[in-house]
Write an enzyme that holds these catalytic residues in place. Structure first.
Site, mmCIF file in Angstrom:
data_model
loop_
_atom_site.group_PDB
_atom_site.id
_atom_site.type_symbol
_atom_site.label_atom_id
_atom_site.label_comp_id
_atom_site.label_asym_id
_atom_site.label_seq_id
_atom_site.Cartn_x
_atom_site.Cartn_y
_atom_site.Cartn_z
ATOM 1 N N GLY A 1 0.814 -1.216 0.000
ATOM 2 C CA GLY A 1 0.000 0.000 0.000
ATOM 3 C C GLY A 1 0.841 1.256 0.000
ATOM 4 O O GLY A 1 0.839 2.028 0.964
ATOM 5 N N GLY B 1 1.851 4.439 3.598
ATOM 6 C CA GLY B 1 2.860 3.548 3.017
ATOM 7 C C GLY B 1 4.077 4.341 2.594
ATOM 8 O O GLY B 1 5.224 3.925 2.809
ATOM 9 N N ASP C 1 -2.421 -6.493 -6.955
ATOM 10 C CA ASP C 1 -3.783 -6.134 -6.581
ATOM 11 C C ASP C 1 -4.224 -7.110 -5.498
ATOM 12 O O ASP C 1 -4.436 -8.302 -5.764
ATOM 13 C CB ASP C 1 -4.706 -6.217 -7.801
ATOM 14 C CG ASP C 1 -6.132 -5.801 -7.451
ATOM 15 O OD1 ASP C 1 -6.430 -5.612 -6.248
ATOM 16 O OD2 ASP C 1 -6.948 -5.677 -8.384
ATOM 17 N N LEU C 2 -4.347 -6.591 -4.283
ATOM 18 C CA LEU C 2 -4.687 -7.460 -3.144
ATOM 19 C C LEU C 2 -6.146 -7.918 -3.170
ATOM 20 O O LEU C 2 -6.562 -8.676 -2.303
ATOM 21 C CB LEU C 2 -4.373 -6.742 -1.830
ATOM 22 C CG LEU C 2 -2.879 -6.610 -1.514
ATOM 23 C CD1 LEU C 2 -2.627 -5.482 -0.520
ATOM 24 C CD2 LEU C 2 -2.306 -7.930 -0.993
ATOM 25 N N ASN D 1 0.006 -2.889 5.047
ATOM 26 C CA ASN D 1 -0.506 -1.537 5.262
ATOM 27 C C ASN D 1 -1.627 -1.136 4.292
ATOM 28 O O ASN D 1 -2.429 -0.268 4.596
ATOM 29 C CB ASN D 1 0.694 -0.571 5.134
ATOM 30 C CG ASN D 1 0.276 0.866 4.918
ATOM 31 O OD1 ASN D 1 -0.090 1.557 5.857
ATOM 32 N ND2 ASN D 1 0.305 1.321 3.668
ATOM 33 N N THR E 1 -10.001 -7.480 0.543
ATOM 34 C CA THR E 1 -8.710 -6.838 0.257
ATOM 35 C C THR E 1 -7.907 -6.644 1.549
ATOM 36 O O THR E 1 -6.761 -7.091 1.663
ATOM 37 C CB THR E 1 -8.936 -5.441 -0.386
ATOM 38 O OG1 THR E 1 -9.773 -5.595 -1.525
ATOM 39 C CG2 THR E 1 -7.623 -4.789 -0.755
ATOM 40 N N SER F 1 -6.955 -0.231 12.508
ATOM 41 C CA SER F 1 -7.525 1.081 12.782
ATOM 42 C C SER F 1 -8.372 1.006 14.037
ATOM 43 O O SER F 1 -8.936 -0.048 14.353
ATOM 44 C CB SER F 1 -8.421 1.514 11.610
ATOM 45 O OG SER F 1 -9.174 2.649 11.973
ATOM 46 N N TYR G 1 -26.090 -2.390 2.703
ATOM 47 C CA TYR G 1 -24.635 -2.465 2.850
ATOM 48 C C TYR G 1 -24.193 -1.289 3.698
ATOM 49 O O TYR G 1 -24.531 -0.142 3.413
ATOM 50 C CB TYR G 1 -23.949 -2.402 1.491
ATOM 51 C CG TYR G 1 -22.436 -2.451 1.588
ATOM 52 C CD1 TYR G 1 -21.788 -3.594 2.026
ATOM 53 C CD2 TYR G 1 -21.666 -1.344 1.248
ATOM 54 C CE1 TYR G 1 -20.401 -3.645 2.127
ATOM 55 C CE2 TYR G 1 -20.279 -1.387 1.339
ATOM 56 C CZ TYR G 1 -19.657 -2.539 1.776
ATOM 57 O OH TYR G 1 -18.283 -2.579 1.869
HETATM 58 N N1 LIG Z 1 -5.525 7.661 7.183
HETATM 59 C C1 LIG Z 1 -6.086 7.378 8.349
HETATM 60 O O1 LIG Z 1 -6.609 8.271 9.058
HETATM 61 C C2 LIG Z 1 -6.106 5.987 8.859
HETATM 62 C C3 LIG Z 1 -6.712 5.747 10.122
HETATM 63 C C4 LIG Z 1 -6.734 4.443 10.591
HETATM 64 C C5 LIG Z 1 -6.157 3.432 9.859
HETATM 65 N N2 LIG Z 1 -5.600 3.690 8.642
HETATM 66 C C6 LIG Z 1 -5.007 2.562 7.905
HETATM 67 O O2 LIG Z 1 -3.734 2.957 7.424
HETATM 68 C C7 LIG Z 1 -3.416 2.190 6.247
HETATM 69 C C8 LIG Z 1 -2.881 3.111 5.166
HETATM 70 O O3 LIG Z 1 -3.934 3.981 4.788
HETATM 71 P P1 LIG Z 1 -3.703 5.407 4.133
HETATM 72 O O4 LIG Z 1 -4.393 6.378 5.010
HETATM 73 O O5 LIG Z 1 -2.306 5.613 3.779
HETATM 74 O O6 LIG Z 1 -4.609 5.246 2.828
HETATM 75 P P2 LIG Z 1 -4.298 5.525 1.281
HETATM 76 O O7 LIG Z 1 -3.603 6.810 1.117
HETATM 77 O O8 LIG Z 1 -5.602 5.322 0.584
HETATM 78 O O9 LIG Z 1 -3.305 4.341 0.911
HETATM 79 C C9 LIG Z 1 -3.779 3.040 0.749
HETATM 80 C C10 LIG Z 1 -2.806 2.289 -0.093
HETATM 81 O O10 LIG Z 1 -3.325 0.960 -0.328
HETATM 82 C C11 LIG Z 1 -3.258 0.700 -1.731
HETATM 83 N N3 LIG Z 1 -4.320 -0.224 -2.125
HETATM 84 C C12 LIG Z 1 -5.654 -0.043 -2.063
HETATM 85 N N4 LIG Z 1 -6.283 -1.101 -2.581
HETATM 86 C C13 LIG Z 1 -5.324 -1.985 -2.974
HETATM 87 C C14 LIG Z 1 -5.352 -3.238 -3.611
HETATM 88 N N5 LIG Z 1 -6.497 -3.822 -3.984
HETATM 89 N N6 LIG Z 1 -4.173 -3.843 -3.875
HETATM 90 C C15 LIG Z 1 -3.003 -3.263 -3.537
HETATM 91 N N7 LIG Z 1 -2.913 -2.063 -2.950
HETATM 92 C C16 LIG Z 1 -4.070 -1.414 -2.684
HETATM 93 C C17 LIG Z 1 -3.441 2.052 -2.379
HETATM 94 O O11 LIG Z 1 -2.985 2.007 -3.713
HETATM 95 P P3 LIG Z 1 -3.552 3.034 -4.844
HETATM 96 O O12 LIG Z 1 -3.231 4.412 -4.360
HETATM 97 O O13 LIG Z 1 -2.788 2.641 -6.046
HETATM 98 O O14 LIG Z 1 -5.011 2.776 -4.927
HETATM 99 C C18 LIG Z 1 -2.581 2.917 -1.480
HETATM 100 O O15 LIG Z 1 -1.233 2.779 -1.821
HETATM 101 C C19 LIG Z 1 -4.694 1.431 5.884
HETATM 102 O O16 LIG Z 1 -4.586 0.098 6.330
HETATM 103 C C20 LIG Z 1 -5.778 2.145 6.674
HETATM 104 O O17 LIG Z 1 -6.870 1.305 6.990
HETATM 105 C C21 LIG Z 1 -5.551 4.922 8.124
#
Ligand SMILES: NC(=O)c1ccc[n+]([C@@H]2O[C@H](COP(=O)([O-])OP(=O)(O)OC[C@H]3O[C@@H](n4cnc5c(N)ncnc54)[C@H](OP(=O)(O)O)[C@@H]3O)[C@@H](O)[C@H]2O)c1
Length: 339
Positions: free
Chosen positions: A33, A40, A87-88, A114, A135, A171, A215
């Protein structure tokens, strides 16, 4: 220096990585991710600054992976990250990606699961599993199982039990739902009361009926994040005696691209969920503590927030529930951790 170092919600990943810079140097690390302006990316940058033995970045979009790799080289020209497009939400793709990892390394020391997707509207993985569960949890469970021999090789080579780690980025949103064993894919099947969202979850969980059945996007996200914690609980049970530790973390609240698939209403709900918003560097601090803090080598607990161990609801830490989820997941991945 460890958990007693006075880290807070304001601690940055840069600070945590610096504290463990000597540990980072010997490690082969894989992060899923990875896109610009994501956790990430900040995790990868904080690690890359200290020259890990090998850094493997695995994510869905090649151009975004490349942008992050370019940012890493700008920061530390001595580091060339290996990139794996995966692609997860496709189990076939995960198996192909795992084979590529084996072509790159014969050991893995840190696996950071992540990647995640959040969505208001229901959709499915290639295998027909609800997308967020499929995913965020099923995809990472399969990837982890496929890579476990490499982690065991890392643990054996390091000779320091507990320093080889799997970190699932979960989370605090896990609080939105336990595992819905009777309807994990949101097909409208009845679930017993203990699988419903806990009491006190706000009434804003309005159903999206566009898919022809109710949903609840946030409930599905919550289930997937509970699964991330239970996965760590089950991994700890299976692997800690073999030198591999497992944790799940809440990174905090950070504005990234995570909300991109949410409806306007749901995005507004997210805006009201935190009184403290971390920046991206702060948002990777807990992941890095879980990955490198030597004080955690023997930890029995599985969940961290703000760089420290934290308790979670019973439904997210109960061993029999973790085992039940493991068995369900094995079934949904055809139980085969073979490449
Ligand atoms: N941001 C927050 O406030 C927050 C709070 C609690 C927990 N989290 C957790 O933190 C982690 C990182 O989140 P983030 O905030 O950095 O979100 P983000 O900016 O949306 O990053 C998510 C990453 O996962 C990748 N991804 C999504 N679907 C995928 C798939 N099918 N196969 C492979 N890669 C995939 C995305 O790739 P693309 O960009 O190419 O789609 C992106 O690189 C997640 O597990 C999230 O649940 C975040």
């Amino acid at each position: 220096m460890g958990l007693g170092a006075g880290w807070t919600q304001e601690t940055t990943g840069t600070e945590v990585a610096k504290a463990f810079k000597d540990d980072i140097k010997s490690k082969t690390i894989l992060i899923t991710g990875v896109s610009p302006i994501s956790l990430g990316e900040s995790t990868a940058l904080a690690i890359a600054r200290h020259g890990p033995a090998k850094l493997i970045l695995a994510s869905r979009t090649e151009s975004k992976l490349q942008q992050v790799a370019d940012n890493i080289v700008k920061m530390n020209p001595n580091i060339k990250a290996e990139l794996i497009v995966v692609d997860l939400s496709s189990q076939a793709d995960i198996r192909t990606a795992a084979r590529r990892v084996y072509a790159l390394t014969n050991r893995l020391d840190i696996l950071v699961n992540n990647a995640a997707v959040v969505t208001s509207a229901r959709s499915e993985t290639l295998e027909g599993i609800e997308l967020q569960f499929g995913t965020n949890h099923i995809g990472h469970h399969l990837l982890t199982s496929l890579l476990t021999p490499l982690l065991l090789a890392g643990a054996k080579a390091s000779g320091e039990p507990g320093t080889t780690r799997i970190v699932n980025v979960s989370s605090m949103g896990y609080r939105l739902s336990p595992i819905r064993f009777h309807d994990y894919s949101f097909e409208g099947k009845p679930v017993p009361p203990e699988e419903e969202p806990p009491k006190g979850i706000p009434a804003h969980m309005k159903p999206d009926v566009a898919a022809g059945r109710p949903y609840y996007g946030f409930t599905a996200y919550g289930q997937s994040k509970t699964a991330n914690i239970l996965h760590a609980v089950a991994l700890k049970e299976r692997l800690s005696s073999k030198g591999v530790q497992a944790f799940a973390v809440h990174p905090g609240s950070i504005w990234t691209n995570l909300s991109r698939n949410l409806s306007d209403d749901d995005r507004k709900i997210i805006e009201g969920t935190s009184t403290f918003w971390k920046n991206q560097d702060q948002g990777c601090a807990t992941t890095l503590a879980a990955a490198f803090d030597p004080d955690l080598c023997d930890a029995k607990e599985a969940y961290l927030s703000d760089c420290r161990l934290h308790d979670v609801a019973e439904y997210a830490k109960d061993q029999p529930i973790a085992e039940r989820l493991w068995q369900l997941t094995e079934k949904l991945t055809e139980g085969k951790a073979n490449l």
